[in-house]
Scaffold this motif. Structure first.
Motif, PDB file in Angstrom:
ATOM      1  N   PRO A 132      33.718  79.923  41.604  1.00  0.00           N
ATOM      2  CA  PRO A 132      34.372  80.434  40.386  1.00  0.00           C
ATOM      3  C   PRO A 132      35.353  79.392  39.827  1.00  0.00           C
ATOM      4  O   PRO A 132      35.662  78.398  40.487  1.00  0.00           O
ATOM      5  N   ASP A 133      35.845  79.651  38.635  1.00  0.00           N
ATOM      6  CA  ASP A 133      36.843  78.750  38.041  1.00  0.00           C
ATOM      7  C   ASP A 133      38.060  78.587  38.953  1.00  0.00           C
ATOM      8  O   ASP A 133      38.626  77.492  39.047  1.00  0.00           O
ATOM      9  N   PHE A 144      28.779  74.675  32.812  1.00  0.00           N
ATOM     10  CA  PHE A 144      28.063  75.873  32.358  1.00  0.00           C
ATOM     11  C   PHE A 144      28.806  77.098  32.900  1.00  0.00           C
ATOM     12  O   PHE A 144      28.877  77.314  34.116  1.00  0.00           O
ATOM     13  N   MET A 145      29.390  77.884  32.003  1.00  0.00           N
ATOM     14  CA  MET A 145      30.165  79.082  32.369  1.00  0.00           C
ATOM     15  C   MET A 145      31.407  78.748  33.200  1.00  0.00           C
ATOM     16  O   MET A 145      32.002  79.641  33.813  1.00  0.00           O
ATOM     17  N   ARG A 146      31.773  77.473  33.241  1.00  0.00           N
ATOM     18  CA  ARG A 146      32.961  77.043  33.994  1.00  0.00           C
ATOM     19  C   ARG A 146      33.699  75.991  33.175  1.00  0.00           C
ATOM     20  O   ARG A 146      33.065  75.241  32.426  1.00  0.00           O
ATOM     21  N   GLU A 192      24.893  72.995  36.896  1.00  0.00           N
ATOM     22  CA  GLU A 192      23.618  73.672  36.613  1.00  0.00           C
ATOM     23  C   GLU A 192      22.579  72.564  36.489  1.00  0.00           C
ATOM     24  O   GLU A 192      22.694  71.680  35.625  1.00  0.00           O
ATOM     25  N   HIS A 225      27.052  78.924  39.391  1.00  0.00           N
ATOM     26  CA  HIS A 225      27.502  80.081  38.604  1.00  0.00           C
ATOM     27  C   HIS A 225      26.691  81.348  38.888  1.00  0.00           C
ATOM     28  O   HIS A 225      26.781  82.317  38.151  1.00  0.00           O
ATOM     29  N   ARG A 229      20.220  83.484  31.784  1.00  0.00           N
ATOM     30  CA  ARG A 229      20.673  82.128  32.108  1.00  0.00           C
ATOM     31  C   ARG A 229      19.528  81.257  32.631  1.00  0.00           C
ATOM     32  O   ARG A 229      19.566  80.037  32.497  1.00  0.00           O
ATOM     33  N   ARG A 230      18.574  81.899  33.307  1.00  0.00           N
ATOM     34  CA  ARG A 230      17.465  81.101  33.843  1.00  0.00           C
ATOM     35  C   ARG A 230      16.244  81.976  34.049  1.00  0.00           C
ATOM     36  O   ARG A 230      16.365  83.134  34.450  1.00  0.00           O
ATOM     37  N   PHE A 234      17.268  85.532  35.652  1.00  0.00           N
ATOM     38  CA  PHE A 234      18.669  85.630  36.065  1.00  0.00           C
ATOM     39  C   PHE A 234      19.549  85.677  34.824  1.00  0.00           C
ATOM     40  O   PHE A 234      19.406  84.856  33.922  1.00  0.00           O
ATOM     41  N   GLU A 294      29.148  88.451  35.185  1.00  0.00           N
ATOM     42  CA  GLU A 294      29.616  87.347  36.024  1.00  0.00           C
ATOM     43  C   GLU A 294      30.830  86.697  35.381  1.00  0.00           C
ATOM     44  O   GLU A 294      31.750  86.262  36.093  1.00  0.00           O
ATOM     45  N   GLN A 295      30.869  86.613  34.055  1.00  0.00           N
ATOM     46  CA  GLN A 295      32.032  86.041  33.369  1.00  0.00           C
ATOM     47  C   GLN A 295      33.312  86.809  33.738  1.00  0.00           C
ATOM     48  O   GLN A 295      34.342  86.212  34.043  1.00  0.00           O
ATOM     49  N   ASN A 326      34.139  86.240  37.461  1.00  0.00           N
ATOM     50  CA  ASN A 326      34.688  84.888  37.593  1.00  0.00           C
ATOM     51  C   ASN A 326      36.170  84.848  37.213  1.00  0.00           C
ATOM     52  O   ASN A 326      36.993  84.281  37.938  1.00  0.00           O
ATOM     53  N   GLU A 327      36.500  85.494  36.107  1.00  0.00           N
ATOM     54  CA  GLU A 327      37.889  85.479  35.632  1.00  0.00           C
ATOM     55  C   GLU A 327      38.847  86.156  36.602  1.00  0.00           C
ATOM     56  O   GLU A 327      40.027  85.802  36.653  1.00  0.00           O
ATOM     57  N   ILE A 361      38.683  86.248  39.951  1.00  0.00           N
ATOM     58  CA  ILE A 361      38.658  85.770  41.340  1.00  0.00           C
ATOM     59  C   ILE A 361      39.897  84.944  41.674  1.00  0.00           C
ATOM     60  O   ILE A 361      40.365  84.140  40.876  1.00  0.00           O
ATOM     61  N   ALA A 367      41.072  82.201  44.559  1.00  0.00           N
ATOM     62  CA  ALA A 367      40.400  81.341  45.534  1.00  0.00           C
ATOM     63  C   ALA A 367      41.384  80.642  46.455  1.00  0.00           C
ATOM     64  O   ALA A 367      42.448  80.196  46.024  1.00  0.00           O
ATOM     65  N   PHE A 414      36.981  83.471  48.635  1.00  0.00           N
ATOM     66  CA  PHE A 414      37.247  84.083  47.336  1.00  0.00           C
ATOM     67  C   PHE A 414      37.632  85.552  47.501  1.00  0.00           C
ATOM     68  O   PHE A 414      36.988  86.299  48.220  1.00  0.00           O
TER      69      PHE A 414
END
Lengths: 389, 389
Positions: free
Chosen positions: A163-164, A213-215, A222, A242, B151-152, B253, B276-277, B280-281, B283, B285, B290
């Motif tokens: 994560p960030d 990407f998303m970070r 990625e 991610h 995303r993929r 994904f 996930e965004q 991520n915000e 978390i 670490a 995490f």
């Protein structure tokens, strides 16, 4: 009493401290921790408290010159691995390099050339996953020709979730100037080594990468790459940081079978009773109905074996440390020779370079100078660290 | 008594005969078979025996002009699909085109433009897999945003095993001049349509293909492609005809989850409790440890659903035939509008073109003329069939 290798840890961050702890806890029977080194004075103070009977250094050259140690491990920023390794090797001190061997092929080639000139000194690399029984068994299956010549490799390894908040912990993390890249340099070197250790070194690569990407990071997290082995065989390598639902699935497909590894702990091996070439030659077709040779049905041509291992990802360091020590002390075969570290660095560099140029690049004749030039452009643009040479 | 669509099969090879049989067996309640057409006189003789009460034609134009039929299906060589479809549409006869819509984008664009000018006539395409409940459900999960923005995508579809004996059955098979390619044109059009139907049309593609890999054919039977959706999302598409241990694994994904389809019959859907965004915000670490938001463990953030369907691959044709008839008769929504056939053809063309040029090519601004020029070069080199325009 057992003979023990006099060992020092150069760089006592998270990883270096772990190794020191393992040795002190007696987990590496053939090693004795005699010294530690860190440039950070507050870290040295803590080390002095924790290990009152060890010698603590601030300068790796003083440590190496002290005559106290027979061998070191380089748990320092990636860029510094070659410099410290070469200094030690030049002084006759054995080196276990932390992975990756370095950041760019030019420096790793210099290190390899230097190490080759000093073959009396052991130069190894911390590819702990080579000591993972699962990957050792897969390597043996491939080496023994059980699945024949490889036609395709495919690894989706997106379990490196970061994560960030992870990236924000240190200024140097995920930068061009201090790390030299993202997931390819920090997280995926294991797989970049394993895939080449097991399936060989590709001839060319084409890749797409995304930075941040998303970070909120300037480096790649990625990656999608197509490997070309030059003999018709191809591969795909996908990694990312991610994907919290990360996939870890490796498939190796050959003339005589297929290996599928899921989550690095479940292996399915499908073996054909003879090669696909021989089966193909013996088939009689009517439309899309096929009569297979020897009157067999498809399932009768395949023997399937499934085995699982406890997930040992992230472990295995003890085994590499002990193997390194026993190689020096008792001449046991070395699991991860340092000069093989170039493979992972070169593949990571080639993936970067391909994505920067938007074209396929040669691994066989990799352009070390062009890579370094374009890496330095990124370091300059980043504006935080000095360029490399 | 039910209203029925007066229907004819144009081209009575393996596939055409199957459709005729399905209709005659009453499997398509809204269709009545009234005529058949084939250029081969020996086939016509057999058809006359088999269907003594049907009108048998040697020329598709005569059939269409006869006024006997309301609709046709074009089970003829791929190159001829657009020509026959346009003739029928121009005469007000509805068309169900066999897939692929054509071989090269230029002819399919002409067909689409023509069909758009005749919107009173139904133009559909035999994408039978769109009628597969498994893929319909996956499309709905994606459309409803259940896994968020994609995303993929990743599809390894190498279950299209074809031995040399298959290719040797007919002169035209696996040629540039008569088929216009290999696995991309004959076997994989289903997946080339489905992946775009479900995940959208990519902006660019880079591909490697091998012609006659382990087979004595001049066209591609081994394909690896990287798709770029233009918004950071990427995809990989792999197909081949030489893998007797074929893999069929699709992974999609997204921000809020992941769909994994194995063997086109087992689906695993992993849904995140928030994107996930957002995770991520939230978390915190410490190193690689995490703390996730809402005090959750990773497994607590994921809801996993597994469902299986009977493998319906290769079936579903009845449903498309019936849907086509009911659309014309009763205005039911059309499952596979013909104009969408361009997507699969263009992606196949773009994969060819990228591999021929050794560079990434645009799908958004696909160069139809360049593709046709390079295809014609291959047809000329093959020396068996005339070039196209």
């Amino acid at each position: 009493m057992n003979k023990k290798l006099k060992f020092a840890v150069v760089g006592c961050g998270t990883q270096g401290s772990t190794y020191a702890g393992l040795i002190e806890a007696g987990k590496i029977p053939s090693m004795e921790l005699v010294a530690l080194c860190d440039i950070d004075s507050s870290k040295r103070e803590k080390l002095a408290e924790l290990y009152p009977d060890k010698k603590i250094f601030s300068d790796y050259k003083e440590l190496i010159d002290s005559g106290l140690v027979e061998a070191i491990i380089t748990t320092v920023p990636h860029y510094l691995h070659p410099e410290i390794a070469m200094y030690a090797i030049g002084k006759g001190v054995h080196v276990l390099n932390e992975k990756p061997a370095g950041v760019y092929t030019k420096q790793v080639k210099e290190l390899n050339a230097f190490a080759s000139q000093h073959s009396e000194v052991t130069y190894a690399i911390m590819f702990n996953q080579r000591n993972n029984p699962l990957y050792q068994r897969i390597k043996k299956i491939v080496e023994d020709g059980e699945i024949g010549s490889i036609r395709r490799t495919n690894w989706i390894i997106t379990t490196w979730y970061r994560p960030d908040a992870y990236y924000q912990q240190s200024e140097w993390r995920a930068t061009w100037g201090a790390e030299g890249g993202g997931v390819l340099v920090n997280q995926a070197p294991h797989q970049l080594d394993l895939i080449q250790w097991i399936a060989g070194v590709p001839k060319t690569v084409y890749a797409k990468t995304s930075n941040g990407f998303m970070r909120d990071i300037p480096v790649e997290n990625e990656v999608t790459a197509i490997l070309d082995y030059g003999n018709g065989a191809t591969g795909v390598f996908i990694t990312a940081t991610h994907d919290i639902l990360g996939t870890d699935r490796l498939e190796i497909f050959g003339d005589k079978g297929k290996i599928i590894v899921e989550n690095s702990n479940k292996v399915t091996v499908k073996r054909l009773y003879k090669s696909e070439q021989e089966i193909n030659e013996g088939i009689v077709a009517t439309g899309t109905s096929f009569e297979f040779p020897d009157n067999k049905e498809v399932h009768e041509m395949i023997e399937e074996e499934v085995f699982t291992t406890e997930s040992a990802w992230g472990g295995q360091h003890e085994g590499v440390l002990e193997n390194f020590a026993r190689h020096i002390l008792f001449d046991e075969p070395l699991l991860a020779p340092g000069i093989e570290g170039i493979n992972g660095v070169r593949l990571a560099n080639a993936i970067h370079l391909s994505s920067w140029l938007g074209e396929e690049v040669s691994i066989e004749n990799f352009d070390d100078e062009l890579y370094l030039k374009l890496l330095n452009e990124r370091i300059t643009a980043e504006g935080k660290y000095s360029t490399k040479n």
